[in-house]
Design a protein around this motif. Structure first.
Motif, PDB file in Angstrom:
ATOM      1  N   SER A  69       0.755  -1.288   0.030  1.00  0.00           N
ATOM      2  CA  SER A  69       0.006   0.025  -0.015  1.00  0.00           C
ATOM      3  C   SER A  69       0.764   1.204   0.145  1.00  0.00           C
ATOM      4  CB  SER A  69      -1.040   0.084   1.246  1.00  0.00           C
ATOM      5  OG  SER A  69      -0.209  -0.096   2.304  1.00  0.00           O
ATOM      6  N   SER A  70       0.288   2.569  -0.139  1.00  0.00           N
ATOM      7  CA  SER A  70       0.713   3.586  -0.102  1.00  0.00           C
ATOM      8  C   SER A  70       0.027   4.806   0.192  1.00  0.00           C
ATOM      9  CB  SER A  70       1.517   3.936  -1.684  1.00  0.00           C
ATOM     10  OG  SER A  70       0.360   4.356  -2.484  1.00  0.00           O
ATOM     11  N   ASP A  71       0.685   5.962   0.751  1.00  0.00           N
ATOM     12  CA  ASP A  71       0.018   6.987   1.509  1.00  0.00           C
ATOM     13  C   ASP A  71       0.636   8.111   0.454  1.00  0.00           C
ATOM     14  OD1 ASP A  71      -1.349   5.732   3.026  1.00  0.00           O
ATOM     15  OD2 ASP A  71      -0.483   6.627   5.001  1.00  0.00           O
ATOM     16  N   PHE A  72      -0.238   9.070  -0.308  1.00  0.00           N
ATOM     17  CA  PHE A  72       0.340  10.233  -0.969  1.00  0.00           C
ATOM     18  C   PHE A  72      -0.416  11.545  -0.226  1.00  0.00           C
ATOM     19  CE2 PHE A  72       0.111  13.361  -4.637  1.00  0.00           C
ATOM     20  CZ  PHE A  72       1.564  13.359  -4.700  1.00  0.00           C
ATOM     21  N   PHE A  73       0.306  12.623  -0.087  1.00  0.00           N
ATOM     22  CA  PHE A  73       0.066  13.723   0.486  1.00  0.00           C
ATOM     23  C   PHE A  73       0.791  14.931   0.236  1.00  0.00           C
ATOM     24  CE2 PHE A  73       2.089  11.091   3.547  1.00  0.00           C
ATOM     25  CZ  PHE A  73       3.078  12.279   4.292  1.00  0.00           C
ATOM     26  N   ILE A  74       0.280  15.927   0.265  1.00  0.00           N
ATOM     27  CA  ILE A  74       1.147  17.327   0.083  1.00  0.00           C
ATOM     28  C   ILE A  74       2.050  17.767   1.384  1.00  0.00           C
ATOM     29  CG2 ILE A  74      -0.712  18.927   0.652  1.00  0.00           C
ATOM     30  CD1 ILE A  74       0.261  20.946  -1.443  1.00  0.00           C
ATOM     31  N   ASN A  75       2.985  18.126   1.179  1.00  0.00           N
ATOM     32  CA  ASN A  75       3.811  18.411   2.507  1.00  0.00           C
ATOM     33  C   ASN A  75       3.574  20.090   2.655  1.00  0.00           C
ATOM     34  OD1 ASN A  75       5.588  18.582   4.699  1.00  0.00           O
ATOM     35  ND2 ASN A  75       7.307  19.323   3.244  1.00  0.00           N
ATOM     36  N   VAL A  98      -4.407  10.515  -0.384  1.00  0.00           N
ATOM     37  CA  VAL A  98      -4.635   9.261  -1.142  1.00  0.00           C
ATOM     38  C   VAL A  98      -4.117   7.967  -0.534  1.00  0.00           C
ATOM     39  CG1 VAL A  98      -4.753   8.032  -3.155  1.00  0.00           C
ATOM     40  CG2 VAL A  98      -4.957  10.394  -3.194  1.00  0.00           C
ATOM     41  N   ARG A  99      -4.916   7.084  -0.015  1.00  0.00           N
ATOM     42  CA  ARG A  99      -4.591   5.805   0.504  1.00  0.00           C
ATOM     43  C   ARG A  99      -4.896   4.936  -0.774  1.00  0.00           C
ATOM     44  NH1 ARG A  99      -4.263   2.792   5.150  1.00  0.00           N
ATOM     45  NH2 ARG A  99      -2.814   4.638   5.546  1.00  0.00           N
ATOM     46  N   ILE A 107      -9.626   8.312  -1.066  1.00  0.00           N
ATOM     47  CA  ILE A 107      -9.205   9.677  -1.017  1.00  0.00           C
ATOM     48  C   ILE A 107     -10.092  10.547   0.025  1.00  0.00           C
ATOM     49  CG2 ILE A 107      -9.202  11.670  -2.497  1.00  0.00           C
ATOM     50  CD1 ILE A 107      -9.406   9.895  -4.874  1.00  0.00           C
ATOM     51  N   GLU A 108      -9.138  11.014   0.973  1.00  0.00           N
ATOM     52  CA  GLU A 108      -9.861  11.721   2.035  1.00  0.00           C
ATOM     53  C   GLU A 108     -10.431  13.172   1.449  1.00  0.00           C
ATOM     54  OE1 GLU A 108      -8.071  11.205   6.208  1.00  0.00           O
ATOM     55  OE2 GLU A 108      -7.467  13.300   5.516  1.00  0.00           O
ATOM     56  N   LYS A 109     -11.729  13.324   1.653  1.00  0.00           N
ATOM     57  CA  LYS A 109     -12.386  14.728   1.187  1.00  0.00           C
ATOM     58  C   LYS A 109     -12.777  15.302   2.536  1.00  0.00           C
ATOM     59  CE  LYS A 109     -12.081  14.031  -3.237  1.00  0.00           C
ATOM     60  NZ  LYS A 109     -11.436  14.829  -4.097  1.00  0.00           N
ATOM     61  N   GLU A 110     -12.894  16.648   2.521  1.00  0.00           N
ATOM     62  CA  GLU A 110     -13.223  17.326   3.740  1.00  0.00           C
ATOM     63  C   GLU A 110     -14.405  18.229   3.058  1.00  0.00           C
ATOM     64  OE1 GLU A 110     -11.659  20.861   6.446  1.00  0.00           O
ATOM     65  OE2 GLU A 110     -10.854  18.941   6.811  1.00  0.00           O
ATOM     66  N   ILE A 111     -15.613  18.130   3.873  1.00  0.00           N
ATOM     67  CA  ILE A 111     -16.996  18.906   3.470  1.00  0.00           C
ATOM     68  C   ILE A 111     -17.161  19.633   4.846  1.00  0.00           C
ATOM     69  CG2 ILE A 111     -19.066  19.178   2.336  1.00  0.00           C
ATOM     70  CD1 ILE A 111     -18.346  16.614   0.989  1.00  0.00           C
ATOM     71  N   ASN A 172      -0.335  10.848  -6.324  1.00  0.00           N
ATOM     72  CA  ASN A 172      -1.658  10.920  -6.750  1.00  0.00           C
ATOM     73  C   ASN A 172      -2.739   9.911  -6.932  1.00  0.00           C
ATOM     74  OD1 ASN A 172      -3.035  13.541  -6.350  1.00  0.00           O
ATOM     75  ND2 ASN A 172      -3.323  13.986  -8.398  1.00  0.00           N
ATOM     76  N   GLY A 173      -2.115   8.839  -6.332  1.00  0.00           N
ATOM     77  CA  GLY A 173      -3.182   7.666  -6.525  1.00  0.00           C
ATOM     78  C   GLY A 173      -2.889   6.816  -7.718  1.00  0.00           C
TER      79      GLY A 173
END
Length: 233
Positions: A69-75, A98-99, A107-111, A172-173
């Motif tokens: 597996s992988s995690d992708f995110f902005i620093n 993104v996992r 994909i983690e989304k915030e609303i 980015n997934g």
């Protein structure tokens, strides 16, 4: 005697193989946002785009990955002005955290300050080519695909992957190629590998609350209700 020797050899091999399969690695990517010919030079959109282009070199993206597996995110760049930060995120085609596993993408989304985990079912039908390119010290192969977004616009995808780094992940997934993606181009946006660190025991995967998983249809419904609420105000 043979059984004892075979048992010893099996234990010996497993002792050295297990760290290889369980190790966690970290790759750092930069992003560049190239010019687009179809931008209206007189629209406010163009000025926002310029802000993103001018500030994109101040950001890096992290890919934490293992065999499975992988995690992708902005620093996050805390020194960056917030408006510029938003523009870079918006125009770099960054999806959010993104996992990815070999079979699923989350994909983690915030609303409205609520976090949801969107399970994305999109798989890309990669076309593998024999075209090669040297990127840094890595011998990479080209793969292409297309992504259709909701308004029926087709976005071209080009990935340069390295079979020497035998992990099926990337920025980015994107992934599921016969090697780590060293360079990824999504339309006019390019993610490029800056550095990679194998078996880093200082990092770990993010804990995810999988009870927050929603489908694409449910996510679209939430967005629709949110827009309706805004328009009714």
């Amino acid at each position: 005697m043979n059984k004892l020797f075979n048992s010893f050899m099996l234990a010996f091999c497993l002792m050295f193989m297990c760290p290889l399969y369980s190790q966690i690695n970290k790759a750092i990517y930069s992003v560049s946002i190239n010019n687009k010919e179809d931008i209206d030079k007189t629209s406010p959109y163009n000025s926002y785009y310029k802000i993103a282009q001018e500030n994109s070199n101040q950001f890096t993206f992290h890919l934490i990955f293992s065999k499975d597996s992988s995690d992708f995110f902005i620093n996050d760049n805390l020194e960056m002005e917030y408006h510029s930060f938003k523009m870079v995120k918006a125009f770099s085609r960054y999806q959010g955290f993104v996992r990815k596993t070999k079979s699923k993408t989350f994909i983690e989304k915030e609303i409205d300050n609520k976090t949801y985990i969107l399970e994305e079912k999109t798989e890309y039908n990669w076309t593998l080519t024999t075209e090669t390119k040297k990127i840094g010290s890595y011998n990479c192969y080209k793969a292409t695909a297309e992504k259709t977004i909701k308004n029926k616009i087709i976005v071209p995808i080009t990935a340069w992957y390295c079979p020497e780094i035998a992990y099926q992940f990337g920025p980015n997934g994107y992934g599921n190629l016969p090697g780590l993606i060293v360079e990824l181009q999504i339309d006019n946006v390019i993610y490029g590998l800056k550095s990679i660190n194998f078996d880093d025991n200082t990092i770990k995967f993010k804990e995810i609350d999988f009870e927050k998983i929603i489908s694409q249809d449910k996510y679209d419904e939430i967005i629709k209700e949110k827009m309706k609420f805004i328009l009714d105000e």
